[in-house]
Design a protein around this motif. Structure first.
Motif, short mmCIF file in Angstrom:
data_model
loop_
_atom_site.label_atom_id
_atom_site.label_comp_id
_atom_site.label_asym_id
_atom_site.label_seq_id
_atom_site.Cartn_x
_atom_site.Cartn_y
_atom_site.Cartn_z
N THR A 267 0.72 -1.32 0.13
CA THR A 267 -0.04 -0.01 0.09
C THR A 267 0.80 1.33 -0.13
O THR A 267 0.23 2.34 -0.15
N HIS A 268 2.29 1.22 0.17
CA HIS A 268 3.15 2.27 0.06
C HIS A 268 4.22 2.35 -0.98
O HIS A 268 5.20 3.07 -0.92
N LYS A 269 3.92 1.46 -1.81
CA LYS A 269 5.12 1.49 -2.94
C LYS A 269 3.98 1.72 -4.29
O LYS A 269 3.15 1.61 -4.50
N LYS A 270 4.89 2.46 -5.27
CA LYS A 270 4.18 2.61 -6.41
C LYS A 270 3.87 1.33 -7.21
O LYS A 270 4.72 0.45 -7.32
N LYS A 271 2.90 1.12 -7.83
CA LYS A 271 2.21 0.23 -8.66
C LYS A 271 3.29 -0.41 -9.46
O LYS A 271 3.78 0.26 -10.30
#
Length: 121
Positions: free
Chosen positions: A45-49
């Motif tokens: 939820t806190h990394k770029k897709k």
């Protein structure tokens, strides 16, 4: 309130939308067919897709510090707990206005903090 949000853009970035942490955890576990640790869900939820890059320096620093402190605290033990809230508080800077970094503003953090103590992996 808009002025405060505009003043600290990095603090308002995330990739999880309005979905709670617990809901994300449940969905990801069903999708991946395995149990995820707190850090695993935080990373999702806190990394770029599509990348391995954190959405902000704060997210990266907190995740790295938490991982390092968990490794140090549980060195030599077979299993680590899913979440050690004392280590997370130390890594993330603890509560700010009843908000724990990484959990979202509207979530009942006690559901995650009091969840299963081991990863079961």
């Amino acid at each position: 309130m808009k002025v405060n949000r505009a003043a600290n853009l990095e603090a308002n970035k995330h990739t999880s939308g309005s979905v709670s942490f617990v809901t994300h955890q449940s969905r990801l576990e069903k999708e991946l067919k395995r149990h995820l640790t707190f850090q695993g869900v935080f990373d999702k939820t806190h990394k770029k897709k599509g990348t391995d890059q954190y959405i902000s320096d704060t997210a990266r620093e907190v995740a790295e510090l938490y991982s390092q402190q968990m490794t140090e605290k549980y060195a030599g033990e077979e299993e680590q707990p899913q979440l050690d809230h004392e280590v997370w508080d130390a890594a993330s800077g603890a509560l700010k206005k009843c908000h724990v970094y990484g959990f979202g503003h509207s979530m009942d953090t006690s559901r995650v903090l009091s969840g299963p103590s081991s990863s079961g992996s």
